[in-house]
Write a protein that holds these residues in place. Structure first.
Motif, PDB file in Angstrom:
ATOM      1  N   GLN A  19     123.266  39.479  19.722  1.00 53.25           N
ATOM      2  CA  GLN A  19     122.042  40.603  19.258  1.00 53.25           C
ATOM      3  C   GLN A  19     122.375  41.581  20.058  1.00 53.25           C
ATOM      4  O   GLN A  19     121.799  42.622  20.032  1.00 53.25           O
ATOM      5  CB  GLN A  19     120.776  39.768  19.633  1.00 53.25           C
ATOM      6  N   GLU A  20     123.175  41.835  21.093  1.00 54.12           N
ATOM      7  CA  GLU A  20     123.306  43.103  21.908  1.00 54.12           C
ATOM      8  C   GLU A  20     124.859  43.824  21.342  1.00 54.12           C
ATOM      9  O   GLU A  20     125.380  44.557  21.914  1.00 54.12           O
ATOM     10  CB  GLU A  20     124.013  42.600  23.344  1.00 54.12           C
ATOM     11  N   GLN A  21     125.357  43.455  20.167  1.00 51.81           N
ATOM     12  CA  GLN A  21     126.376  43.733  19.776  1.00 51.81           C
ATOM     13  C   GLN A  21     126.614  45.460  19.315  1.00 51.81           C
ATOM     14  O   GLN A  21     127.468  46.039  19.727  1.00 51.81           O
ATOM     15  CB  GLN A  21     127.030  43.239  18.380  1.00 51.81           C
ATOM     16  N   THR A  22     125.494  45.822  18.849  1.00 48.09           N
ATOM     17  CA  THR A  22     125.341  47.255  18.495  1.00 48.09           C
ATOM     18  C   THR A  22     125.278  48.163  19.592  1.00 48.09           C
ATOM     19  O   THR A  22     126.192  49.126  19.954  1.00 48.09           O
ATOM     20  CB  THR A  22     124.271  47.615  17.589  1.00 48.09           C
ATOM     21  N   ARG A  23     124.583  47.719  20.587  1.00 46.61           N
ATOM     22  CA  ARG A  23     124.501  48.215  21.848  1.00 46.61           C
ATOM     23  C   ARG A  23     125.819  48.252  22.534  1.00 46.61           C
ATOM     24  O   ARG A  23     126.200  49.193  23.068  1.00 46.61           O
ATOM     25  CB  ARG A  23     123.191  47.923  22.833  1.00 46.61           C
ATOM     26  N   ALA A  24     126.230  47.280  22.702  1.00 43.35           N
ATOM     27  CA  ALA A  24     127.813  47.228  23.409  1.00 43.35           C
ATOM     28  C   ALA A  24     128.804  47.851  22.735  1.00 43.35           C
ATOM     29  O   ALA A  24     129.555  48.686  23.549  1.00 43.35           O
ATOM     30  CB  ALA A  24     128.212  45.641  23.551  1.00 43.35           C
ATOM     31  N   MET A  25     128.860  48.010  21.359  1.00 41.31           N
ATOM     32  CA  MET A  25     129.621  49.054  20.714  1.00 41.31           C
ATOM     33  C   MET A  25     129.268  50.270  20.791  1.00 41.31           C
ATOM     34  O   MET A  25     130.438  51.076  21.411  1.00 41.31           O
ATOM     35  CB  MET A  25     129.760  48.515  19.297  1.00 41.31           C
ATOM     36  N   ASP A  26     128.102  50.715  21.208  1.00 37.26           N
ATOM     37  CA  ASP A  26     127.771  52.116  21.350  1.00 37.26           C
ATOM     38  C   ASP A  26     128.302  52.401  22.998  1.00 37.26           C
ATOM     39  O   ASP A  26     128.895  53.446  23.076  1.00 37.26           O
ATOM     40  CB  ASP A  26     126.294  52.462  21.372  1.00 37.26           C
ATOM     41  N   MET A  27     128.223  51.457  23.915  1.00 40.55           N
ATOM     42  CA  MET A  27     128.519  51.761  25.242  1.00 40.55           C
ATOM     43  C   MET A  27     129.972  51.901  25.326  1.00 40.55           C
ATOM     44  O   MET A  27     130.407  52.955  25.888  1.00 40.55           O
ATOM     45  CB  MET A  27     128.020  50.527  25.863  1.00 40.55           C
ATOM     46  N   TYR A  28     130.757  51.020  24.683  1.00 40.43           N
ATOM     47  CA  TYR A  28     132.074  51.190  24.831  1.00 40.43           C
ATOM     48  C   TYR A  28     132.705  52.656  24.199  1.00 40.43           C
ATOM     49  O   TYR A  28     133.536  52.915  24.542  1.00 40.43           O
ATOM     50  CB  TYR A  28     132.832  50.008  24.313  1.00 40.43           C
ATOM     51  N   GLU A  29     132.233  52.666  22.996  1.00 41.02           N
ATOM     52  CA  GLU A  29     132.617  53.930  22.476  1.00 41.02           C
ATOM     53  C   GLU A  29     132.244  55.198  23.091  1.00 41.02           C
ATOM     54  O   GLU A  29     133.151  56.332  23.029  1.00 41.02           O
ATOM     55  CB  GLU A  29     131.929  54.235  20.999  1.00 41.02           C
ATOM     56  N   ALA A  30     131.291  55.455  23.814  1.00 38.39           N
ATOM     57  CA  ALA A  30     130.979  56.136  25.081  1.00 38.39           C
ATOM     58  C   ALA A  30     132.074  56.491  25.838  1.00 38.39           C
ATOM     59  O   ALA A  30     132.176  57.539  26.723  1.00 38.39           O
ATOM     60  CB  ALA A  30     129.635  56.184  25.619  1.00 38.39           C
ATOM     61  N   PHE A  31     132.987  55.384  26.110  1.00 33.37           N
ATOM     62  CA  PHE A  31     133.959  55.714  27.279  1.00 33.37           C
ATOM     63  C   PHE A  31     135.353  55.615  26.461  1.00 33.37           C
ATOM     64  O   PHE A  31     136.421  55.495  27.355  1.00 33.37           O
ATOM     65  CB  PHE A  31     134.035  54.253  28.096  1.00 33.37           C
ATOM     66  N   GLY A  32     135.266  55.886  25.372  1.00 34.36           N
ATOM     67  CA  GLY A  32     136.524  56.517  24.710  1.00 34.36           C
ATOM     68  C   GLY A  32     137.201  55.043  23.854  1.00 34.36           C
ATOM     69  O   GLY A  32     138.518  55.280  23.521  1.00 34.36           O
ATOM     70  N   TRP A  33     136.642  53.963  23.884  1.00 34.79           N
ATOM     71  CA  TRP A  33     137.132  52.925  23.383  1.00 34.79           C
ATOM     72  C   TRP A  33     137.019  52.809  21.892  1.00 34.79           C
ATOM     73  O   TRP A  33     135.934  53.656  21.369  1.00 34.79           O
ATOM     74  CB  TRP A  33     136.567  51.559  24.011  1.00 34.79           C
TER      75      TRP A  33
END
Length: 178
Positions: A19-33
């Motif tokens: 259930q936290e997948q979308t938020r985690a994906m956004d978080m890591y993309e913000a750091f260049g991942w």
């Protein structure tokens, strides 16, 4: 022969709740991942496969911000779980006691033959057990809503802190000056 630009990547995998997948994906993309793969397991967990350029500018600062963001992200998850944890523990314990009272009333009425006081006492005990079982859910909801009201400002502050960290990380990705 044509020359290719070689880019070396660093790789990472993270296991998170589905259930936290979308938020985690956004978080890591913000750091260049960059998300290279997503796999979901039956136990409600998702594994994210990530990669990013090793020669990324501001890499140390991005790593520092990423650690802070992960800590904040985990804190938000813990706070969300703690909204109902105490109420759940109370409800389980109270429900077990209520079921034991109900069962005691049933035993009292069924095990004693030709005893009117035991029959009446068993019926009264059974009704008390049913009332306790019925009252368990409203008490759970009240405890959970009270705890939620206490934690919402803290959760909102952490959400704001996480958003600021993600903005800083994204800004660093676009910055040219080292």
């Amino acid at each position: 022969m044509q020359e290719k630009d070689f880019i070396s990547y660093e790789y990472k995998t993270k296991v998170i709740k589905t259930q936290e997948q979308t938020r985690a994906m956004d978080m890591y993309e913000a750091f260049g991942w960059e998300i290279t793969g997503v796999s979901t397991s039956l136990d409600g967990r998702t594994t994210l496969s990530l990669k990013r350029d090793r020669k990324l500018k501001h890499r140390q600062e991005l790593n520092r911000l990423e650690r802070q963001a992960e800590d904040t992200f985990n804190m938000i998850g813990k706070l969300n779980r703690s909204k109902t944890l105490g109420a759940s523990i109370f409800a389980y314990t109270f429900g077990i006691i209520a079921a034991l009272v109900l069962g005691g009333g049933m035993c009292l009425t069924m095990l004693t033959e030709n005893s009117v006081p035991a029959l009446v006492g068993g019926i009264i005990l059974g009704i008390a057990g049913i009332a306790l079982c019925a009252g368990n859910y409203p008490v759970y909801k009240k405890i959970a809503s009270k705890k939620t009201a206490q934690l919402l400002p803290v959760i909102d502050d952490n959400e704001e802190k996480l958003a600021n960290l993600l903005e800083k990380g994204n800004d660093l990705l676009g910055a040219d000056v080292i």
